[in-house]
Design an enzyme around this catalytic site. Structure first.
Site, PDB file in Angstrom:
ATOM      1  N   TYR A 259      30.930  -4.995 -26.088  1.00 15.36           N
ATOM      2  CA  TYR A 259      30.264  -5.649 -24.876  1.00 15.36           C
ATOM      3  C   TYR A 259      28.939  -4.858 -24.381  1.00 15.36           C
ATOM      4  O   TYR A 259      29.101  -3.602 -24.134  1.00 15.36           O
ATOM      5  CB  TYR A 259      31.125  -5.669 -23.674  1.00 15.36           C
ATOM      6  CG  TYR A 259      30.607  -6.397 -22.497  1.00 15.36           C
ATOM      7  CD1 TYR A 259      30.332  -7.625 -22.282  1.00 15.36           C
ATOM      8  CD2 TYR A 259      30.083  -5.276 -21.558  1.00 15.36           C
ATOM      9  CE1 TYR A 259      29.554  -7.898 -20.960  1.00 15.36           C
ATOM     10  CE2 TYR A 259      29.644  -5.917 -20.176  1.00 15.36           C
ATOM     11  CZ  TYR A 259      29.295  -7.057 -20.086  1.00 15.36           C
ATOM     12  OH  TYR A 259      28.608  -7.551 -18.821  1.00 15.36           O
TER      13      TYR A 259
ATOM     14  N   HIS B 250      17.044  -7.432 -13.733  1.00 14.23           N
ATOM     15  CA  HIS B 250      18.005  -7.063 -12.553  1.00 14.23           C
ATOM     16  C   HIS B 250      17.395  -6.077 -11.628  1.00 14.23           C
ATOM     17  O   HIS B 250      18.036  -5.879 -10.636  1.00 14.23           O
ATOM     18  CB  HIS B 250      19.310  -6.273 -12.806  1.00 14.23           C
ATOM     19  CG  HIS B 250      20.350  -7.215 -13.595  1.00 14.23           C
ATOM     20  ND1 HIS B 250      20.173  -8.055 -14.754  1.00 14.23           N
ATOM     21  CD2 HIS B 250      21.625  -7.611 -13.247  1.00 14.23           C
ATOM     22  CE1 HIS B 250      21.176  -8.814 -14.896  1.00 14.23           C
ATOM     23  NE2 HIS B 250      22.092  -8.475 -14.019  1.00 14.23           N
TER      24      HIS B 250
ATOM     25  N   ASN C 201      25.623  -0.130 -14.742  1.00 14.02           N
ATOM     26  CA  ASN C 201      27.006  -0.740 -14.503  1.00 14.02           C
ATOM     27  C   ASN C 201      27.874   0.582 -13.787  1.00 14.02           C
ATOM     28  O   ASN C 201      28.614   0.921 -14.672  1.00 14.02           O
ATOM     29  CB  ASN C 201      27.545  -0.927 -15.840  1.00 14.02           C
ATOM     30  CG  ASN C 201      28.432  -1.928 -15.869  1.00 14.02           C
ATOM     31  OD1 ASN C 201      29.326  -2.077 -16.674  1.00 14.02           O
ATOM     32  ND2 ASN C 201      28.856  -2.622 -14.769  1.00 14.02           N
TER      33      ASN C 201
END
Length: 529
Positions: free
Chosen positions: A51, A81, A193
Site C-alpha cells: 500500500y 495534501h 501518515n
C-alpha cells in the site's frame, strides 16, 4: 544535545528542544535502522503489493501504480495534501511536531530513506520552522494535511519561517546549504501518515498545563495566608486518608510552601485548646471551598496532567504510520497505528481539567473582589478612594468572560467523528482539533491567572501582609511586584495583564519552581509536581 533513536524521548527532551532551542543528533543505531528498513522495503516491494508504494492511497488503493510512476505518486501525495487553512501553527507546536516525526522515523519501521531524517534534524538545529496551517487534520490516517505541509518543506517547496519572517523554503535551504529531499521510495506517505502533529501540540500543552498548575498552587497558598486559614485542610493527616496520589501530592506541596508562613494557623490553637463561650462565633470555622478544598480540586487535575504526559510521551516514542515495515520478520503489516484516539481523548480530558482549574482561579478571584465574602478587603481590592477609584473591578469582567469561554469550549472533540475520504475513514479521532482547542483553553487560563495574581498582589499590600508570607510565597510576591508596582489610582490594565501573563508563561521544567531547594530541605519535604 538530544540524541534521537538511542533512548526513549522524555518530556525533558521536548522542553529542551522546543523551548530552549537545544540541538538534536541522530544516533548511529537509528541511522542503521532507517537504512535497513529502506533497503528491505525497496527489495520487498519489487514483488509484493505494498500500500502506498505500488498502489494508490485510501479508497484508491485498488489501483496499481506502475514502477515508472511510483516516485511521482509520492510527490503528488505531498503536494495535493498541502491543503491546510487558517492561521499558521505557533513555532513551538511546529518544532514539537518535527521532533515527534523525527522520533517516529528513527525507529526504522517506516521504510523512509535516512535523508529525510537528516534534513529534518538540520531544520530543527537551524531553527527553520515550516509553515503548517491549523486546519486540515482529522486525526486518522494521521495528521495528513499538517504533516504534508512539513513534507512540502522537506522537498524544498512551500514556505518556512526564519526569525519570525515567512520565506520560500527554496531560498531558506539555499541560504543554509540544505539540499532538498529527493524522493527515494516512500518519503511521501512515510512523512505524512502519522500522529505527529497532534502529539507535538499535545506535548506542548502538557508542559504549559503543568506550569499553570504550579501557579494555581501558589495562588491557593497565598490566599490561605491572606485570610489566615487553618492548616488542617492541607495537612498530611487529613489528605492521607483519601487514597488519591494527586490529592496527596498537592497537599504535600502546600505543606512545603507554607511551612514557614506566619499567617496560617493551627486549629487546635484557636478552637480546640481554649474555651469557646460565644453563641455566634465571629471567627470563621471553615473556609470557603475554593480555599479549603484545593487538594481535592487540584489533585485530579494533577493526575490528569500526568496521565496526558504518559500517553503523549508513549505516542512520541511509538511507530504511528501505516504500513509498518518490520525488517526482523521480513514482512510489511497494514493496520491503523496512525489513528489518534489515544492523544485525542487525553487532550479532551486535559482541556476539561484546565477549565476546572480556571474556574477555581475565578472563584478565588471573586472571593478577593467581594468584601462581603472575605470580610477583610475593600470592594474589588481597591487601594484608592472608594467610589472615585475602581480598583480591580474592570478586570473581573475579563476573567469571568474568559472562564465562560473555557466552559463553552470544553465539550468533547474525541466523540465528534465525521466520516470522510469516500467513507474509507469512517471513524476518526479529530486529535489535532482536540489538541488545538485544549491549547486555546490553556492560553485563556493564563489570562485569568494573570488577573488573579495582580489582585493578590494588591490584597497583600492592603493587608500589609508582606512580612507574614512564607519564604517562598514572599519571594514570588516580590518578583511579581517588580512587574506590577502597587497602584492606588486607576490606570489602563490590559498592559499590566499582558506583562504578568508573559512572565508566568516562562516555562521551567523543575515544575515546583516556587520551592527552592533550601526551603524544601528546611521543611524536610520532597514533594514535587
Amino acid at each position: 544535545m538530544t540524541t534521537i533513536g538511542e533512548n526513549k524521548l522524555t518530556i525533558e527532551d521536548i522542553y529542551n528542544v522546543v523551548f530552549r532551542g537545544k540541538p538534536v543528533t541522530i544516533s548511529d543505531k537509528a541511522m542503521s535502522a532507517m537504512y535497513g528498513s529502506y533497503e528491505f522495503l525497496k527489495e520487498f516491494s519489487r514483488s509484493g503489493l505494498i500500500y502506498g508504494i505500488n498502489t494508490g492511497f485510501g479508497p484508491m488503493a485498488q489501483y496499481r501504480i506502475d514502477a515508472e510512476d511510483q516516485i511521482n505518486l509520492q510527490y503528488n501525495l505531498i503536494r495535493s495534501h498541502s491543503a491546510g487553512s487558517g492561521k499558521p501553527l505557533d513555532s513551538t507546536f511546529v518544532r514539537s511536531l518535527m521532533l515527534a516525526r523525527l522520533s517516529n522515523l528513527s525507529r526504522g519501521y517506516s521504510g523512509v530513506h535516512p535523508d529525510a531524517a537528516n534534513i529534518l534534524s538540520s531544520m530543527i538545529n537551524k531553527n527553520i520552522t515550516p509553515l503548517v496551517l491549523e486546519h486540515g487534520g482529522v486525526g486518522a490516517s494521521g495528521d495528513l494535511v499538517q504533516l504534508a505541509h512539513l513534507a512540502l518543506c522537506l522537498i524544498g517547496e512551500g514556505e518556512s519561517f526564519v526569525d519570525g519572517k515567512k520565506v520560500p523554503t527554496k531560498e531558506v535551504f539555499r541560504d543554509n546549504n540544505i539540499t532538498p529531499l529527493k524522493i527515494h521510495l516512500r518519503e511521501g506517505l512515510g512523512l505524512i501518515n502519522g500522529t505527529s502533529a497532534m502529539t507535538g501540540i499535545g506535548l506542548v500543552n502538557v508542559l504549559k498545563a503543568r506550569n499553570l498548575l504550579c501557579w494555581t498552587v501558589f495562588t491557593s497558598c497565598i490566599i490561605a495566608e491572606l485570610i489566615e486559614a487553618y492548616t488542617d485542610h492541607y495537612s498530611k493527616e487529613l489528605n492521607s486518608v483519601k487514597w488519591h496520589d494527586g490529592q496527596q501530592r498537592i497537599a504535600a506541596i502546600m505543606q512545603q510552601l507554607l511551612s514557614d508562613s506566619a499567617s496560617v494557623k493551627k486549629r487546635a490553637d484557636h478552637l480546640y485548646e481554649k474555651e469557646i463561650v460565644e453563641k455566634v462565633i465571629q471567627e470563621k470555622v471553615q473556609e470557603y471551598y475554593s480555599v479549603r478544598c484545593v487538594p481535592q480540586i487540584l489533585g485530579p487535575i494533577l493526575d490528569t496532567i500526568l496521565n496526558a504526559e504518559k500517553v503523549t510521551i508513549n505516542e512520541l516514542n511509538s511507530v504511528n504510520d501505516n504500513p509498518v515495515i518490520d525488517v526482523a520478520s521480513r514482512s510489511v503489516y497494514h493496520g491503523g497505528n496512525f489513528h489518534g484516539d489515544y492523544v485525542a481523548l487525553e487532550m479532551d480530558k486535559l482541556k476539561l481539567a484546565v477549565t476546572k482549574l480556571s474556574m477555581l482561579c475565578e472563584r478565588q478571584l471573586n472571593f478577593l473582589m467581594n468584601n462581603k465574602l472575605n470580610g477583610r478587603l475593600t470592594p474589588f481590592v481597591n487601594l484608592g478612594v472608594l467610589g472615585l477609584n475602581l480598583g480591580m473591578q474592570g478586570t473581573q469582567f475579563t476573567a469571568t468572560s474568559t472562564v465562560a469561554e473555557n466552559q463553552s469550549l470544553s465539550s468533547s472533540v474525541y466523540i465528534h467523528s465525521i466520516s470522510c475520504n469516500n467513507d474509507n475513514q469512517d471513524i476518526v479521532s479529530m486529535g489535532t482539533n482536540a489538541a488545538l482547542l485544549c491549547n486555546k483553553v490553556i492560553e485563556n487560563t493564563y489570562e485569568v491567572i494573570a488577573i488573579h495574581l495582580i489582585t493578590i498582589l494588591q490584597a497583600v499590600d492592603y493587608l500589609e501582609a508582606q512580612d507574614r508570607l512564607s519564604g517562598i510565597t514572599g519571594k514570588m510576591y516580590r518578583k511579581l511586584r517588580q512587574i506590577v508596582p502597587v497602584f492606588e489610582k486607576d490606570d489602563i490594565m490590559y498592559t499590566r495583564i499582558n506583562e504578568v501573563k508573559n512572565f508566568i508563561q516562562q516555562l521551567r521544567l523543575d515544575d515546583l519552581w516556587l520551592a527552592q531547594e533550601e526551603h524544601a530541605e528546611a521543611a524536610g519535604a520532597t514533594a514535587t509536581l
